[in-house]
Design a protein around this motif. Structure first.
Motif, short mmCIF file in Angstrom:
data_model
loop_
_atom_site.label_atom_id
_atom_site.label_comp_id
_atom_site.label_asym_id
_atom_site.label_seq_id
_atom_site.Cartn_x
_atom_site.Cartn_y
_atom_site.Cartn_z
N LEU A 92 72.34 -68.17 5.79
CA LEU A 92 72.51 -69.39 6.56
C LEU A 92 72.07 -70.62 5.76
O LEU A 92 72.83 -71.60 5.69
N PRO A 93 70.88 -70.62 5.13
CA PRO A 93 70.53 -71.78 4.30
C PRO A 93 71.54 -72.04 3.17
O PRO A 93 71.87 -73.19 2.88
N GLU A 94 72.07 -70.97 2.58
CA GLU A 94 73.07 -71.14 1.51
C GLU A 94 74.35 -71.76 2.07
O GLU A 94 74.96 -72.64 1.44
N ALA A 95 74.77 -71.35 3.26
CA ALA A 95 75.96 -71.92 3.88
C ALA A 95 75.74 -73.40 4.20
O ALA A 95 76.65 -74.22 4.03
N ALA A 117 65.28 -77.06 5.84
CA ALA A 117 64.36 -77.16 4.69
C ALA A 117 64.75 -76.18 3.60
O ALA A 117 64.76 -76.53 2.41
N ALA A 118 65.10 -74.96 3.99
CA ALA A 118 65.49 -73.94 3.00
C ALA A 118 66.79 -74.32 2.29
O ALA A 118 67.05 -73.85 1.18
N ALA A 119 67.59 -75.18 2.91
CA ALA A 119 68.83 -75.66 2.29
C ALA A 119 68.57 -76.90 1.43
O ALA A 119 69.49 -77.45 0.86
N GLY A 120 67.30 -77.33 1.37
CA GLY A 120 66.94 -78.48 0.54
C GLY A 120 67.18 -79.83 1.20
O GLY A 120 67.28 -80.84 0.52
N ARG A 139 54.43 -78.15 4.58
CA ARG A 139 54.39 -77.25 3.42
C ARG A 139 55.80 -76.98 2.88
O ARG A 139 55.99 -76.74 1.69
N ALA A 140 56.80 -77.06 3.77
CA ALA A 140 58.19 -76.86 3.36
C ALA A 140 58.80 -78.11 2.74
O ALA A 140 59.95 -78.10 2.34
N GLY A 141 58.01 -79.19 2.67
CA GLY A 141 58.46 -80.40 1.99
C GLY A 141 58.78 -81.58 2.88
O GLY A 141 59.02 -82.68 2.39
N GLY A 142 58.80 -81.39 4.20
CA GLY A 142 59.11 -82.49 5.09
C GLY A 142 57.90 -83.37 5.35
O GLY A 142 56.77 -82.96 5.13
#
Length: 195
Positions: A92-95, A117-120, A139-142
């Protein structure tokens, strides 16, 4: 026509899907020029966190959607269906990453923000999620904000569970105007919240 695709997966939270969908569908019936669809990567239905079998209403075709809306679900349980399983799978993050284009808006309800977040998509940006997952989002960057809806242009996130109603109303206001958002909220007998 503004099209919002609600991307579902096994273990998705029931209200994270249904709340914004109901708002958007009601706006459509009022003539707001908005449509909503429930989609899944594989095109099949899913089983929600609450055990409901939820079918899809359209095929996954992100290039046709104005907004890709990602609900959360199952975040508190690290194993089993839900956000963590989708993070482990990576599909799902890749999609979502593959769907990035200049005019694409990404939105999330609750812990769906972690799939974005996992999709950047949230790195260094103001965003929100369920208050219990705020530290994880940072922690995930947000850059977590304790708000119901945070609109950062092509990234629109909402807090926990019932804030999906506010996200739906925000999208209606953004794409169709305040009068439609007010009419939908009144029809739902819901008072919009910001905090």
């Amino acid at each position: 026509m503004t099209r919002v695709d609600v991307l579902v997966f096994d273990g998705v939270d029931d209200l994270d899907v249904v709340a914004p969908y109901e708002v958007l569908d009601l706006a459509k019936r009022m003539g707001a020029g908005i449509s909503a669809a429930v989609v899944a990567l594989d095109g099949d239905g899913v089983t929600t966190q609450g055990g409901l079998r939820l079918g899809t209403t359209a095929k996954w075709a992100p290039d046709g959607a104005t907004v890709l809306l990602v609900p959360g679900g199952g975040y508190a349980a690290k194993d089993g269906a839900g956000v963590h399983a989708e993070l482990r799978s990576g599909a799902l993050p890749e999609a979502l990453r593959a769907a990035i284009r200049p005019d694409q808006v990404f939105a999330s309800v609750c812990t769906g923000a972690f799939l974005l977040a996992a999709a950047g998509l949230v790195s260094g940006r103001p965003c929100t999620t369920h208050h219990r997952a705020a530290a994880d989002l940072e922690r995930a960057g947000g850059r977590y904000r304790a708000e119901r809806v945070v609109d950062d242009g092509d990234l629109v996130t909402s807090g926990g569970i019932t804030s999906g109603l506010d996200l739906g109303l925000h999208l209606v206001e953004r794409f169709a105007g305040a009068e439609y958002a007010t009419s939908v909220a009144k029809a739902l007998e819901y008072e919009r919240r910001t905090a």
